[in-house]
Scaffold this motif. Structure first.
Motif, mmCIF file in Angstrom:
data_model
loop_
_atom_site.group_PDB
_atom_site.id
_atom_site.type_symbol
_atom_site.label_atom_id
_atom_site.label_comp_id
_atom_site.label_asym_id
_atom_site.label_seq_id
_atom_site.Cartn_x
_atom_site.Cartn_y
_atom_site.Cartn_z
ATOM 1 N N VAL A 111 3.554 37.032 -54.090
ATOM 2 C CA VAL A 111 4.679 36.963 -53.159
ATOM 3 C C VAL A 111 5.287 35.566 -53.211
ATOM 4 C CG1 VAL A 111 5.308 37.025 -50.711
ATOM 5 C CG2 VAL A 111 3.664 38.679 -51.630
ATOM 6 N N LEU A 112 6.622 35.482 -53.310
ATOM 7 C CA LEU A 112 7.289 34.186 -53.342
ATOM 8 C C LEU A 112 8.281 34.087 -52.184
ATOM 9 C CD1 LEU A 112 8.625 32.166 -56.272
ATOM 10 C CD2 LEU A 112 10.213 32.768 -54.474
ATOM 11 N N LEU A 113 8.207 32.980 -51.442
ATOM 12 C CA LEU A 113 9.128 32.747 -50.328
ATOM 13 C C LEU A 113 9.791 31.382 -50.514
ATOM 14 C CD1 LEU A 113 6.794 33.939 -47.421
ATOM 15 C CD2 LEU A 113 8.625 35.243 -48.483
ATOM 16 N N PRO A 114 11.131 31.354 -50.699
ATOM 17 C CA PRO A 114 11.816 30.071 -50.861
ATOM 18 C C PRO A 114 12.103 29.402 -49.522
ATOM 19 C CG PRO A 114 13.350 31.886 -51.186
ATOM 20 C CD PRO A 114 12.017 32.500 -50.876
ATOM 21 N N VAL A 115 11.992 28.075 -49.464
ATOM 22 C CA VAL A 115 12.353 27.314 -48.267
ATOM 23 C C VAL A 115 13.198 26.112 -48.695
ATOM 24 C CG1 VAL A 115 10.304 27.962 -46.928
ATOM 25 C CG2 VAL A 115 10.220 25.920 -48.367
ATOM 26 N N ALA A 116 13.975 25.576 -47.753
ATOM 27 C CA ALA A 116 14.831 24.429 -48.080
ATOM 28 C C ALA A 116 14.060 23.118 -48.000
ATOM 29 C CB ALA A 116 16.022 24.399 -47.130
ATOM 30 N N ASN A 117 13.034 23.079 -47.135
ATOM 31 C CA ASN A 117 12.299 21.827 -46.924
ATOM 32 C C ASN A 117 10.980 22.121 -46.206
ATOM 33 O OD1 ASN A 117 12.991 22.221 -44.137
ATOM 34 N ND2 ASN A 117 14.989 21.336 -44.614
ATOM 35 N N GLN A 118 10.198 21.077 -45.936
ATOM 36 C CA GLN A 118 8.892 21.258 -45.293
ATOM 37 C C GLN A 118 9.027 21.759 -43.859
ATOM 38 O OE1 GLN A 118 5.955 18.140 -45.628
ATOM 39 N NE2 GLN A 118 6.401 17.785 -47.790
ATOM 40 N N GLY A 119 10.123 21.389 -43.195
ATOM 41 C CA GLY A 119 10.351 21.870 -41.831
ATOM 42 C C GLY A 119 10.485 23.384 -41.791
ATOM 43 N N GLU A 120 11.252 23.911 -42.738
ATOM 44 C CA GLU A 120 11.435 25.368 -42.829
ATOM 45 C C GLU A 120 10.114 26.043 -43.206
ATOM 46 O OE1 GLU A 120 14.259 27.841 -45.593
ATOM 47 O OE2 GLU A 120 15.504 26.567 -44.302
ATOM 48 N N ALA A 121 9.346 25.390 -44.067
ATOM 49 C CA ALA A 121 8.042 25.926 -44.480
ATOM 50 C C ALA A 121 7.103 26.037 -43.280
ATOM 51 C CB ALA A 121 7.419 25.048 -45.555
ATOM 52 N N SER A 122 7.131 25.031 -42.399
ATOM 53 C CA SER A 122 6.243 25.063 -41.228
ATOM 54 C C SER A 122 6.619 26.212 -40.292
ATOM 55 C CB SER A 122 6.275 23.725 -40.479
ATOM 56 O OG SER A 122 7.501 23.551 -39.806
ATOM 57 N N GLN A 123 7.926 26.489 -40.152
ATOM 58 C CA GLN A 123 8.373 27.630 -39.328
ATOM 59 C C GLN A 123 7.860 28.941 -39.915
ATOM 60 O OE1 GLN A 123 12.632 26.991 -39.475
ATOM 61 N NE2 GLN A 123 12.677 26.223 -37.386
ATOM 62 N N LEU A 124 7.957 29.043 -41.240
ATOM 63 C CA LEU A 124 7.514 30.253 -41.928
ATOM 64 C C LEU A 124 6.012 30.465 -41.762
ATOM 65 C CD1 LEU A 124 8.370 32.550 -43.825
ATOM 66 C CD2 LEU A 124 8.015 31.016 -45.739
ATOM 67 N N ILE A 125 5.231 29.401 -41.912
ATOM 68 C CA ILE A 125 3.775 29.498 -41.753
ATOM 69 C C ILE A 125 3.429 29.918 -40.324
ATOM 70 C CG2 ILE A 125 1.624 28.146 -41.705
ATOM 71 C CD1 ILE A 125 2.766 26.553 -44.122
ATOM 72 N N THR A 126 4.142 29.343 -39.345
ATOM 73 C CA THR A 126 3.905 29.698 -37.942
ATOM 74 C C THR A 126 4.170 31.188 -37.712
ATOM 75 O OG1 THR A 126 4.596 27.470 -37.306
ATOM 76 C CG2 THR A 126 4.486 29.090 -35.552
ATOM 77 N N GLN A 127 5.273 31.687 -38.285
ATOM 78 C CA GLN A 127 5.610 33.112 -38.149
ATOM 79 C C GLN A 127 4.530 33.998 -38.779
ATOM 80 O OE1 GLN A 127 9.552 33.317 -39.939
ATOM 81 N NE2 GLN A 127 10.418 33.883 -37.973
ATOM 82 N N LEU A 128 4.083 33.608 -39.969
ATOM 83 C CA LEU A 128 3.063 34.404 -40.661
ATOM 84 C C LEU A 128 1.753 34.412 -39.876
ATOM 85 C CD1 LEU A 128 3.748 33.237 -44.327
ATOM 86 C CD2 LEU A 128 3.949 35.587 -43.500
ATOM 87 N N VAL A 129 1.365 33.249 -39.324
ATOM 88 C CA VAL A 129 0.124 33.171 -38.552
ATOM 89 C C VAL A 129 0.200 34.078 -37.329
ATOM 90 C CG1 VAL A 129 -1.304 31.659 -37.112
ATOM 91 C CG2 VAL A 129 -0.561 30.886 -39.352
ATOM 92 N N SER A 130 1.333 34.032 -36.598
ATOM 93 C CA SER A 130 1.431 34.876 -35.401
ATOM 94 C C SER A 130 1.449 36.354 -35.783
ATOM 95 C CB SER A 130 2.644 34.499 -34.548
ATOM 96 O OG SER A 130 3.812 34.487 -35.309
ATOM 97 N N PHE A 131 2.019 36.669 -36.951
ATOM 98 C CA PHE A 131 2.005 38.054 -37.435
ATOM 99 C C PHE A 131 0.570 38.505 -37.712
ATOM 100 C CE2 PHE A 131 1.987 40.876 -41.209
ATOM 101 C CZ PHE A 131 2.609 41.976 -40.642
ATOM 102 N N TYR A 132 -0.218 37.656 -38.396
ATOM 103 C CA TYR A 132 -1.610 38.017 -38.704
ATOM 104 C C TYR A 132 -2.456 38.146 -37.441
ATOM 105 C CZ TYR A 132 -0.654 37.124 -43.634
ATOM 106 O OH TYR A 132 -0.139 37.177 -44.906
#
Length: 209
Positions: A111-132
């Motif tokens: 699975v590949l997820l593009p982000v613009a920067n580390q800030g966007e990456a942290s939002q994505l990780i937070t979303q994935l963690v709450s999903f799990y």
């Protein structure tokens, strides 16, 4: 080289590679989720759950050459973990992005997820963690007809509908809705656009369906 298979990640926690301590991504994750650092994760950058981890490819990695490709292949070959690859897609790294997408999604089946920067990456990780966390805390023996919660990215009914497509489970449904936003846009997506998210076989199944 992949030593993280035995790590147990508690609900709502992320285990991060020591090299990320003090980085922007770590600072932004602090306070939103519980971040623990380990120095023996090998190739893995962040562990989200017992079976899912993240490999982070930065703009600098893309510009520096092929070392990140070797890292991806080593991870894919050595591990039974589910790997999500987060790639920084910036003005500088954009020229490399299509080749990386082809390698990760079509050749390695990850699975590949593009982000613009580390800030966007942290939002994505937070979303994935709450999903799990929501997925893991569900009672699997509960009434299947009860309304189930799912990712904040989509209404539960939309999320369930996408899962009805042959070959699409919860993870792929989440990725498709992240990418296309709605069922309407998903219906209008070409096979090529779908392929970049879920790979060739499932893309064809979605398109036919």
């Amino acid at each position: 080289p992949v030593t993280a298979g035995s790590i147990v990640v508690p609900y709502g926690h992320v285990v991060g590679n020591e090299k990320w301590r003090g980085s922007e991504i770590a600072q932004r994750l602090q306070g939103k989720i519980r971040l623990i650092f380990e120095d023996d994760l090998g190739l893995v950058d962040f562990h989200l759950s017992n079976r899912t981890c993240i490999l982070y490819i930065s703009e600098a990695d893309l510009v520096a050459g092929d070392e990140f490709k070797r890292r991806l292949v080593r991870f894919r070959n050595a591990s039974s973990l589910g790997g999500i690859v987060i790639v920084e897609r910036t003005q500088i790294s954009d020229q490399y992005f299509l080749a990386v997408q082809k390698l990760v999604v079509l050749e390695l089946g990850m699975v590949l997820l593009p982000v613009a920067n580390q800030g966007e990456a942290s939002q994505l990780i937070t979303q994935l963690v709450s999903f799990y966390v929501r997925e893991q805390s569900k009672d699997h023996n509960s009434n299947p007809f009860l309304r189930k919660q799912c990712s904040q990215l989509a209404e539960p009914s939309v999320f369930r509908t996408v899962q009805q497509i042959p070959g699409v489970g919860k993870t792929k449904a989440l990725l498709l809705l992240q990418q296309f936003g709605s069922i309407h846009q998903l219906c209008n997506a070409s096979v090529k656009e779908l392929e970049l998210v879920v790979g060739q076989t499932v893309a064809q199944q979605i398109y036919s369906f």
